[in-house]
Motif scaffolding. Structure first.
Motif, PDB file in Angstrom:
ATOM      1  N   MET A   1       0.856  -1.174   0.000  1.00  0.00           N
ATOM      2  CA  MET A   1       0.000   0.000   0.000  1.00  0.00           C
ATOM      3  C   MET A   1       0.898   1.231   0.000  1.00  0.00           C
ATOM      4  O   MET A   1       1.798   1.350   0.814  1.00  0.00           O
ATOM      5  N   SER A   2       0.673   2.162  -0.922  1.00  0.00           N
ATOM      6  CA  SER A   2       1.499   3.353  -1.002  1.00  0.00           C
ATOM      7  C   SER A   2       1.146   4.307   0.131  1.00  0.00           C
ATOM      8  O   SER A   2       0.052   4.257   0.699  1.00  0.00           O
ATOM      9  N   ARG A   6      -2.522   5.423   2.468  1.00  0.00           N
ATOM     10  CA  ARG A   6      -2.646   5.133   3.892  1.00  0.00           C
ATOM     11  C   ARG A   6      -3.378   6.246   4.608  1.00  0.00           C
ATOM     12  O   ARG A   6      -3.319   7.402   4.248  1.00  0.00           O
ATOM     13  N   TYR A  22      -3.843  -6.601  12.391  1.00  0.00           N
ATOM     14  CA  TYR A  22      -4.535  -6.832  11.133  1.00  0.00           C
ATOM     15  C   TYR A  22      -5.351  -8.111  11.271  1.00  0.00           C
ATOM     16  O   TYR A  22      -4.792  -9.187  11.473  1.00  0.00           O
ATOM     17  N   THR A  26      -5.151 -11.192   4.160  1.00  0.00           N
ATOM     18  CA  THR A  26      -4.572 -10.536   2.986  1.00  0.00           C
ATOM     19  C   THR A  26      -3.703  -9.366   3.416  1.00  0.00           C
ATOM     20  O   THR A  26      -2.597  -9.178   2.904  1.00  0.00           O
ATOM     21  N   GLN A  27      -4.190  -8.577   4.370  1.00  0.00           N
ATOM     22  CA  GLN A  27      -3.404  -7.452   4.884  1.00  0.00           C
ATOM     23  C   GLN A  27      -2.134  -7.940   5.576  1.00  0.00           C
ATOM     24  O   GLN A  27      -1.070  -7.334   5.429  1.00  0.00           O
ATOM     25  N   GLU A  29      -0.483 -10.706   4.905  1.00  0.00           N
ATOM     26  CA  GLU A  29       0.444 -11.139   3.863  1.00  0.00           C
ATOM     27  C   GLU A  29       1.092  -9.960   3.152  1.00  0.00           C
ATOM     28  O   GLU A  29       2.283  -9.988   2.836  1.00  0.00           O
ATOM     29  N   GLU A  30       0.316  -8.895   2.901  1.00  0.00           N
ATOM     30  CA  GLU A  30       0.870  -7.691   2.279  1.00  0.00           C
ATOM     31  C   GLU A  30       1.942  -7.073   3.167  1.00  0.00           C
ATOM     32  O   GLU A  30       3.004  -6.661   2.682  1.00  0.00           O
ATOM     33  N   LEU A  31       1.673  -6.987   4.462  1.00  0.00           N
ATOM     34  CA  LEU A  31       2.636  -6.418   5.394  1.00  0.00           C
ATOM     35  C   LEU A  31       3.905  -7.274   5.460  1.00  0.00           C
ATOM     36  O   LEU A  31       5.023  -6.751   5.416  1.00  0.00           O
ATOM     37  N   THR A  33       5.059  -9.285   3.177  1.00  0.00           N
ATOM     38  CA  THR A  33       5.756  -9.126   1.902  1.00  0.00           C
ATOM     39  C   THR A  33       6.513  -7.806   1.866  1.00  0.00           C
ATOM     40  O   THR A  33       7.673  -7.753   1.445  1.00  0.00           O
ATOM     41  N   GLU A  34       5.872  -6.747   2.327  1.00  0.00           N
ATOM     42  CA  GLU A  34       6.517  -5.433   2.354  1.00  0.00           C
ATOM     43  C   GLU A  34       7.753  -5.451   3.258  1.00  0.00           C
ATOM     44  O   GLU A  34       8.803  -4.918   2.901  1.00  0.00           O
ATOM     45  N   GLU A  37      10.516  -7.419   1.434  1.00  0.00           N
ATOM     46  CA  GLU A  37      11.077  -6.652   0.322  1.00  0.00           C
ATOM     47  C   GLU A  37      11.980  -5.531   0.824  1.00  0.00           C
ATOM     48  O   GLU A  37      13.063  -5.302   0.278  1.00  0.00           O
TER      49      GLU A  37
END
Length: 126
Positions: A1-2, A6, A22, A26-27, A29-31, A33-34, A37
């Motif tokens: 999420m950019s 936010r 969270y 899905t949130q 997993e996004e966190l 992953t971020e 990375e």
């Protein structure tokens, strides 16, 4: 999420290192992953600096000591979280995962302590 997408609270949380819970996988997993990375992006800089700076065994010691201290503090924090989870009778699977993380963290601090001892022993032998 950019950052533009936010909320103000999420931007403040990111800026000051606060974390929020969270409930959506899905949130989560996004966190995760971020975080991964970001760590791998920064790893290239760390590797270049470490290669240039760590030219003998004793030069390695301060960085390893620093990392061990931070990990130990984090592991002890997680151990407190584990105690709270046990005291509140939270789900067994969560308690098992926290216990695994605590055990692994303690093992890591032992390995890092051994590494620090090795840096001194190698230096003394030269």
């Amino acid at each position: 999420m950019s950052l533009a997408r936010r909320s103000l609270m999420e931007a403040a949380a990111a800026r000051f290192g606060w974390r929020r819970a969270y409930g959506d996988t899905t949130q989560v997993e996004e966190l995760l992953t971020e975080q991964t990375e970001t760590a791998y992006t920064e790893a290239a800089d760390h590797a270049a600096l470490a290669t240039a700076k760590n030219d003998d065994a004793l030069a390695v010691q301060p960085g390893v000591l620093d990392v061990r201290g931070r990990i130990l503090a984090d592991v002890l924090y997680i151990e407190g979280v584990l105690t709270g989870a046990r005291n509140r009778a939270l789900p067994k699977e969560l308690i098992e995962r926290l216990a695994d993380a605590v055990d692994h963290g303690h093992e890591l601090t032992v390995l890092l302590a051994d590494t620090v001892r090795t840096t001194a022993a190698v230096h003394a032998a030269n």
